[in-house]
Scaffold this active site. Sequence first.
Site, mmCIF file in Angstrom:
data_model
loop_
_atom_site.group_PDB
_atom_site.id
_atom_site.type_symbol
_atom_site.label_atom_id
_atom_site.label_comp_id
_atom_site.label_asym_id
_atom_site.label_seq_id
_atom_site.Cartn_x
_atom_site.Cartn_y
_atom_site.Cartn_z
ATOM 1 N N HIS A 45 0.801 -1.226 0.000
ATOM 2 C CA HIS A 45 0.000 0.000 0.000
ATOM 3 C C HIS A 45 0.832 1.274 0.000
ATOM 4 O O HIS A 45 0.300 2.354 -0.278
ATOM 5 C CB HIS A 45 -0.923 0.012 1.215
ATOM 6 C CG HIS A 45 -1.944 -1.075 1.215
ATOM 7 N ND1 HIS A 45 -3.127 -0.999 0.525
ATOM 8 C CD2 HIS A 45 -1.949 -2.300 1.818
ATOM 9 C CE1 HIS A 45 -3.833 -2.112 0.706
ATOM 10 N NE2 HIS A 45 -3.121 -2.918 1.480
ATOM 11 N N ALA A 78 -7.701 -11.691 8.722
ATOM 12 C CA ALA A 78 -8.990 -11.145 8.283
ATOM 13 C C ALA A 78 -9.886 -12.212 7.657
ATOM 14 O O ALA A 78 -10.532 -11.987 6.634
ATOM 15 C CB ALA A 78 -8.785 -9.974 7.315
ATOM 16 N N ARG A 130 -14.895 -28.726 12.999
ATOM 17 C CA ARG A 130 -16.147 -29.019 12.297
ATOM 18 C C ARG A 130 -16.522 -27.919 11.303
ATOM 19 O O ARG A 130 -17.495 -28.089 10.567
ATOM 20 C CB ARG A 130 -17.292 -29.201 13.311
ATOM 21 C CG ARG A 130 -17.170 -30.449 14.169
ATOM 22 C CD ARG A 130 -18.462 -30.747 14.919
ATOM 23 N NE ARG A 130 -18.297 -31.906 15.774
ATOM 24 C CZ ARG A 130 -17.940 -31.867 17.057
ATOM 25 N NH1 ARG A 130 -17.698 -30.684 17.628
ATOM 26 N NH2 ARG A 130 -17.807 -32.959 17.769
ATOM 27 N N ASP A 172 6.191 -11.198 9.206
ATOM 28 C CA ASP A 172 6.844 -10.132 9.966
ATOM 29 C C ASP A 172 6.946 -10.440 11.448
ATOM 30 O O ASP A 172 7.402 -9.611 12.227
ATOM 31 C CB ASP A 172 6.112 -8.806 9.762
ATOM 32 C CG ASP A 172 4.664 -8.825 10.249
ATOM 33 O OD1 ASP A 172 4.181 -9.916 10.614
ATOM 34 O OD2 ASP A 172 4.018 -7.766 10.233
ATOM 35 N N ASP A 196 2.354 -6.258 2.402
ATOM 36 C CA ASP A 196 1.145 -5.557 2.856
ATOM 37 C C ASP A 196 1.556 -4.275 3.570
ATOM 38 O O ASP A 196 0.934 -3.837 4.537
ATOM 39 C CB ASP A 196 0.286 -6.439 3.767
ATOM 40 C CG ASP A 196 -1.111 -5.866 4.010
ATOM 41 O OD1 ASP A 196 -1.536 -4.997 3.230
ATOM 42 O OD2 ASP A 196 -1.764 -6.267 4.991
#
Length: 393
Positions: free
Chosen positions: A64, A219, A226, A247, A273
Amino acid sequence: MTTADRDRITLAGARLVLPGGVVEGDRLAVGGERIAGLGGDTEPGDLDLTGYTVVPGFVDLHVHGGGGASYASGIAEEALLAARTHLEHGTTTTIASTVTGEIDEVARQAHVLSELVEDGVLAGIHFEGPFISHNRCGAHRPDLLRDPDPALVRKLVDAARGHARMVTLAPELPGGLDSVRMLTDLGVIAAVGHTDSDYATTLEAIEAGATVATHLFNAMPGIAHRAPGPIVALLEDERVTVELINDGVHLHPSVLDLAYGTAGANRVALITDAMGAAGMGDGLYPLGPLQVQVKDGVAMLPDGSSIAGSTLTLDRVFRRALTVGRLTLGQAVESLSATPARLLGLSDSIGSLETGKLADLVVVDSESYDLVAVMRRGRWVLGGEAFRTVGPA
């Protein structure tokens, strides 16, 4: 004399990490922008790289920003600074990632980034959000999230002017599976991420064409005996490449071992990221419309509710994989170069040290694995002056 002959650089004595294995004390010639040859006897005029290791340039699928700058700013100068920061840390191929925002604003950002793709600075655009789950939004502003309506997804893809490489979405949301099919038809990678999907729906997404797990484990629901959830579905399917953030914050080392043991290096892409703090110090940084607090190198939302990307650069990822993790040189190179290059359809030109491919090279110390030099397309970006020339016999 051709331009390639005039620009010829030959590296001698280095350890080379080649597709077929690691070769000690070998020779690599660069002519113009490309690797001109491998092997042969050392000659006067060669650069002496004894004690160093040469690997292919790193490929980051998911980043980013860096250097205090963000790709989501919509400002070309900031994007250039971010790309340059990561280039100086070995990332010779960058896919710029946006973050959740108003659709029209993200489309404007894509227009700016697409110009940098056309200029050769970036290799494409990755849209992470806004088509993600409220329950797993992490460092994305909840009020700006949208269901992945194919028309909205197509609006962002079109704004990238043919340079959209990947879209992360939650397939369980209304329109999710239809958007995966549409992206697949358009030749854009559909990635499953920031999702509350179950195992069965994730399998449906893979069958519809999804081929990437966005920062696997993070996330998304964890594994239950199960209710295996998306993680198991994404790990077990050979068509899926899984992103991992190594990291020491996002994932426990044993989880990395699990992913490698299940998927193998040929299906793992190590990513940063990274947000704007990569290559910088602690402080407050923007991430799209949000502010992120970085303390001791860890990026968090100010209220402590979520990790907010990382401050990684890929040279740190590489060194950590070899000094803290259990990867071999070959596995690390595969996950940082060959696997992401193959996913992007760029294996003909990048991702490995082979004659005819672009001379995107990273040089590290053979003992510490610290970064020493970076070459992109046959030109030193960093550290080329560090090497002495081999003299007459």
